[in-house]
Scaffold this motif. Structure first.
Motif, PDB file in Angstrom:
ATOM      1  N   VAL A  32      91.594  20.958 -16.224  1.00 47.51           N
ATOM      2  CA  VAL A  32      92.209  19.762 -15.891  1.00 47.51           C
ATOM      3  C   VAL A  32      91.872  19.183 -14.571  1.00 47.51           C
ATOM      4  O   VAL A  32      91.954  20.071 -13.529  1.00 47.51           O
ATOM      5  N   MET A  33      91.315  17.907 -14.425  1.00 46.87           N
ATOM      6  CA  MET A  33      91.078  17.492 -13.210  1.00 46.87           C
ATOM      7  C   MET A  33      91.843  16.035 -12.880  1.00 46.87           C
ATOM      8  O   MET A  33      92.418  15.629 -13.837  1.00 46.87           O
ATOM      9  N   GLY A  34      92.117  15.756 -11.897  1.00 50.59           N
ATOM     10  CA  GLY A  34      92.926  14.571 -11.347  1.00 50.59           C
ATOM     11  C   GLY A  34      92.546  14.037 -10.060  1.00 50.59           C
ATOM     12  O   GLY A  34      91.558  14.364  -9.248  1.00 50.59           O
ATOM     13  N   TRP A  35      92.962  12.691  -9.833  1.00 50.33           N
ATOM     14  CA  TRP A  35      92.764  11.845  -8.712  1.00 50.33           C
ATOM     15  C   TRP A  35      94.329  11.780  -8.307  1.00 50.33           C
ATOM     16  O   TRP A  35      95.327  11.507  -8.901  1.00 50.33           O
ATOM     17  N   TYR A  36      94.200  12.046  -6.708  1.00 47.44           N
ATOM     18  CA  TYR A  36      95.643  11.668  -5.988  1.00 47.44           C
ATOM     19  C   TYR A  36      95.316  10.649  -4.823  1.00 47.44           C
ATOM     20  O   TYR A  36      94.215  10.596  -4.472  1.00 47.44           O
ATOM     21  N   ARG A  37      96.265  10.081  -4.437  1.00 51.77           N
ATOM     22  CA  ARG A  37      95.948   9.144  -3.240  1.00 51.77           C
ATOM     23  C   ARG A  37      97.252   9.286  -2.237  1.00 51.77           C
ATOM     24  O   ARG A  37      98.402   9.449  -2.675  1.00 51.77           O
ATOM     25  N   GLN A  38      97.059   8.922  -1.013  1.00 52.75           N
ATOM     26  CA  GLN A  38      97.919   8.991  -0.018  1.00 52.75           C
ATOM     27  C   GLN A  38      97.654   7.888   0.981  1.00 52.75           C
ATOM     28  O   GLN A  38      96.696   7.709   1.643  1.00 52.75           O
ATOM     29  N   ALA A  39      98.809   6.988   0.917  1.00 49.55           N
ATOM     30  CA  ALA A  39      98.570   5.681   1.803  1.00 49.55           C
ATOM     31  C   ALA A  39      99.286   6.114   3.094  1.00 49.55           C
ATOM     32  O   ALA A  39     100.178   7.055   3.030  1.00 49.55           O
ATOM     33  N   PRO A  40      99.176   5.348   4.166  1.00 55.79           N
ATOM     34  CA  PRO A  40      99.517   5.685   5.461  1.00 55.79           C
ATOM     35  C   PRO A  40     101.080   5.495   5.499  1.00 55.79           C
ATOM     36  O   PRO A  40     101.735   4.723   5.004  1.00 55.79           O
ATOM     37  N   LEU A  46     100.117  11.335  -7.521  1.00 58.53           N
ATOM     38  CA  LEU A  46      99.018  11.261  -8.340  1.00 58.53           C
ATOM     39  C   LEU A  46      98.885  10.096  -9.176  1.00 58.53           C
ATOM     40  O   LEU A  46      99.764   8.880  -9.121  1.00 58.53           O
ATOM     41  N   VAL A  47      97.515   9.886  -9.155  1.00 59.03           N
ATOM     42  CA  VAL A  47      96.961   8.418  -9.843  1.00 59.03           C
ATOM     43  C   VAL A  47      96.582   8.671 -11.243  1.00 59.03           C
ATOM     44  O   VAL A  47      96.950   7.983 -12.106  1.00 59.03           O
ATOM     45  N   ALA A  48      95.820   9.743 -11.558  1.00 58.50           N
ATOM     46  CA  ALA A  48      95.420  10.103 -12.938  1.00 58.50           C
ATOM     47  C   ALA A  48      95.085  11.556 -13.270  1.00 58.50           C
ATOM     48  O   ALA A  48      94.522  12.186 -12.121  1.00 58.50           O
ATOM     49  N   THR A  49      95.121  11.872 -14.391  1.00 59.96           N
ATOM     50  CA  THR A  49      94.600  13.040 -14.826  1.00 59.96           C
ATOM     51  C   THR A  49      93.663  13.022 -15.991  1.00 59.96           C
ATOM     52  O   THR A  49      93.988  12.469 -16.695  1.00 59.96           O
ATOM     53  N   ILE A  50      92.554  14.041 -16.300  1.00 65.61           N
ATOM     54  CA  ILE A  50      92.039  14.006 -17.577  1.00 65.61           C
ATOM     55  C   ILE A  50      92.005  15.865 -17.753  1.00 65.61           C
ATOM     56  O   ILE A  50      91.707  16.658 -17.051  1.00 65.61           O
ATOM     57  N   SER A  51      92.257  15.998 -19.099  1.00 66.14           N
ATOM     58  CA  SER A  51      92.117  17.450 -19.429  1.00 66.14           C
ATOM     59  C   SER A  51      90.882  17.951 -19.606  1.00 66.14           C
ATOM     60  O   SER A  51      89.994  17.076 -19.823  1.00 66.14           O
ATOM     61  N   ASP A  52      90.633  19.224 -20.046  1.00 62.68           N
ATOM     62  CA  ASP A  52      89.502  19.584 -20.501  1.00 62.68           C
ATOM     63  C   ASP A  52      89.263  18.777 -21.803  1.00 62.68           C
ATOM     64  O   ASP A  52      87.921  18.775 -22.189  1.00 62.68           O
ATOM     65  N   GLY A  64      96.070   0.254 -17.044  1.00 62.47           N
ATOM     66  CA  GLY A  64      95.467  -0.915 -17.185  1.00 62.47           C
ATOM     67  C   GLY A  64      94.263  -1.142 -16.418  1.00 62.47           C
ATOM     68  O   GLY A  64      93.481  -2.311 -16.709  1.00 62.47           O
ATOM     69  N   ARG A  65      94.265  -0.709 -15.087  1.00 58.97           N
ATOM     70  CA  ARG A  65      93.438  -0.970 -14.097  1.00 58.97           C
ATOM     71  C   ARG A  65      92.382   0.030 -13.798  1.00 58.97           C
ATOM     72  O   ARG A  65      91.161  -0.483 -13.345  1.00 58.97           O
ATOM     73  N   PHE A  66      92.820   1.231 -13.702  1.00 64.17           N
ATOM     74  CA  PHE A  66      91.991   2.330 -13.373  1.00 64.17           C
ATOM     75  C   PHE A  66      91.588   3.339 -14.712  1.00 64.17           C
ATOM     76  O   PHE A  66      92.552   3.072 -15.596  1.00 64.17           O
ATOM     77  N   SER A  67      90.551   4.020 -14.524  1.00 62.16           N
ATOM     78  CA  SER A  67      90.352   4.670 -15.806  1.00 62.16           C
ATOM     79  C   SER A  67      89.476   5.918 -15.288  1.00 62.16           C
ATOM     80  O   SER A  67      88.419   5.921 -14.482  1.00 62.16           O
ATOM     81  N   ILE A  68      90.037   7.025 -15.736  1.00 61.14           N
ATOM     82  CA  ILE A  68      89.456   8.325 -15.281  1.00 61.14           C
ATOM     83  C   ILE A  68      88.491   8.777 -16.451  1.00 61.14           C
ATOM     84  O   ILE A  68      88.854   8.786 -17.529  1.00 61.14           O
ATOM     85  N   SER A  69      87.456   9.390 -15.990  1.00 61.99           N
ATOM     86  CA  SER A  69      86.588  10.126 -17.144  1.00 61.99           C
ATOM     87  C   SER A  69      85.780  11.305 -16.574  1.00 61.99           C
ATOM     88  O   SER A  69      85.998  11.514 -15.179  1.00 61.99           O
ATOM     89  N   ARG A  70      85.232  12.125 -17.161  1.00 61.02           N
ATOM     90  CA  ARG A  70      84.603  13.143 -16.745  1.00 61.02           C
ATOM     91  C   ARG A  70      83.072  13.412 -17.659  1.00 61.02           C
ATOM     92  O   ARG A  70      83.084  13.080 -18.693  1.00 61.02           O
ATOM     93  N   ASP A  71      82.128  13.902 -16.761  1.00 63.52           N
ATOM     94  CA  ASP A  71      80.962  14.314 -17.310  1.00 63.52           C
ATOM     95  C   ASP A  71      80.814  15.900 -17.116  1.00 63.52           C
ATOM     96  O   ASP A  71      80.198  16.211 -15.956  1.00 63.52           O
ATOM     97  N   ASN A  72      81.010  16.643 -18.081  1.00 62.28           N
ATOM     98  CA  ASN A  72      80.792  18.081 -18.031  1.00 62.28           C
ATOM     99  C   ASN A  72      79.561  18.649 -17.860  1.00 62.28           C
ATOM    100  O   ASN A  72      79.278  19.411 -16.848  1.00 62.28           O
ATOM    101  N   ALA A  95      91.413  16.672  -7.446  1.00 65.61           N
ATOM    102  CA  ALA A  95      91.909  17.770  -7.347  1.00 65.61           C
ATOM    103  C   ALA A  95      91.624  18.620  -8.677  1.00 65.61           C
ATOM    104  O   ALA A  95      91.316  17.942  -9.603  1.00 65.61           O
ATOM    105  N   ARG A  96      91.576  19.980  -8.592  1.00 70.45           N
ATOM    106  CA  ARG A  96      91.642  20.822 -10.144  1.00 70.45           C
ATOM    107  C   ARG A  96      93.086  21.261 -10.229  1.00 70.45           C
ATOM    108  O   ARG A  96      93.583  21.428  -9.358  1.00 70.45           O
ATOM    109  N   LEU A  97      93.585  20.856 -11.378  1.00 70.67           N
ATOM    110  CA  LEU A  97      94.951  21.365 -11.661  1.00 70.67           C
ATOM    111  C   LEU A  97      95.073  22.585 -12.616  1.00 70.67           C
ATOM    112  O   LEU A  97      94.138  22.664 -13.389  1.00 70.67           O
ATOM    113  N   THR A  98      95.984  23.160 -12.473  1.00 72.52           N
ATOM    114  CA  THR A  98      95.945  24.404 -13.469  1.00 72.52           C
ATOM    115  C   THR A  98      97.701  24.502 -13.669  1.00 72.52           C
ATOM    116  O   THR A  98      98.368  24.163 -13.035  1.00 72.52           O
ATOM    117  N   TYR A  99      98.007  25.248 -15.154  1.00 72.60           N
ATOM    118  CA  TYR A  99      99.149  25.316 -15.434  1.00 72.60           C
ATOM    119  C   TYR A  99      99.906  26.574 -14.837  1.00 72.60           C
ATOM    120  O   TYR A  99      99.440  27.569 -14.893  1.00 72.60           O
TER     121      TYR A  99
END
Length: 120
Positions: A32-40, A46-52, A64-72, A95-99
């Motif tokens: 599982v991969m994800g994007w996070y963000r940190q403002a000042p 968390l912004v978005a995650t995408i599973s395997d 509706g504005r952002f889209s996460i995708s992956r190219d394995n 980030a890489r995420l695990t359970y």
């Protein structure tokens, strides 16, 4: 595990950016991969995650504005950001995420971050 984020920059409000995160040192396709963000002055969020399997999840603020995708085949995860707002200004981290044992997703590895600045 190494996660190398790129694609950040300065963009006007309403514009678009595409972030990329190249991963190495892992079997990318099963993670599982994800994007996070940190403002000042704010906590990292968390912004978005995408599973395997390609299932996605988004923060309400970016739906509706952002889209996460992956190219394995390329070991890369992307974040397409459209209709950018000044409040999207932040450092974006992949980030890489695990359970964990409670089946809750936790971040196992962080990338180095890429700055996104949206001017109004």
């Amino acid at each position: 595990v190494q996660l190398q984020a790129s694609g950040g920059g300065l963009v006007q409000a309403g514009g678009s950016l595409r972030l990329s995160c190249a991963a190495s040192g892992l079997i990318f396709g099963i993670n599982v991969m994800g994007w996070y963000r940190q403002a000042p002055g704010k906590q990292r969020e968390l912004v978005a995650t995408i599973s395997d399997g390609g299932s996605t999840n988004y923060a309400d603020s970016v739906k509706g504005r952002f889209s996460i995708s992956r190219d394995n085949a390329k070991n890369t995860v992307y974040l397409e950001m459209n209709s950018l707002k000044s409040e999207d200004t932040a450092v974006y981290y992949c980030a890489r995420l695990t359970y964990n044992s409670a089946y809750k997703l936790m971040v196992s590895d962080w990338g180095q971050g890429t700055q996104v600045t949206v001017s109004s």
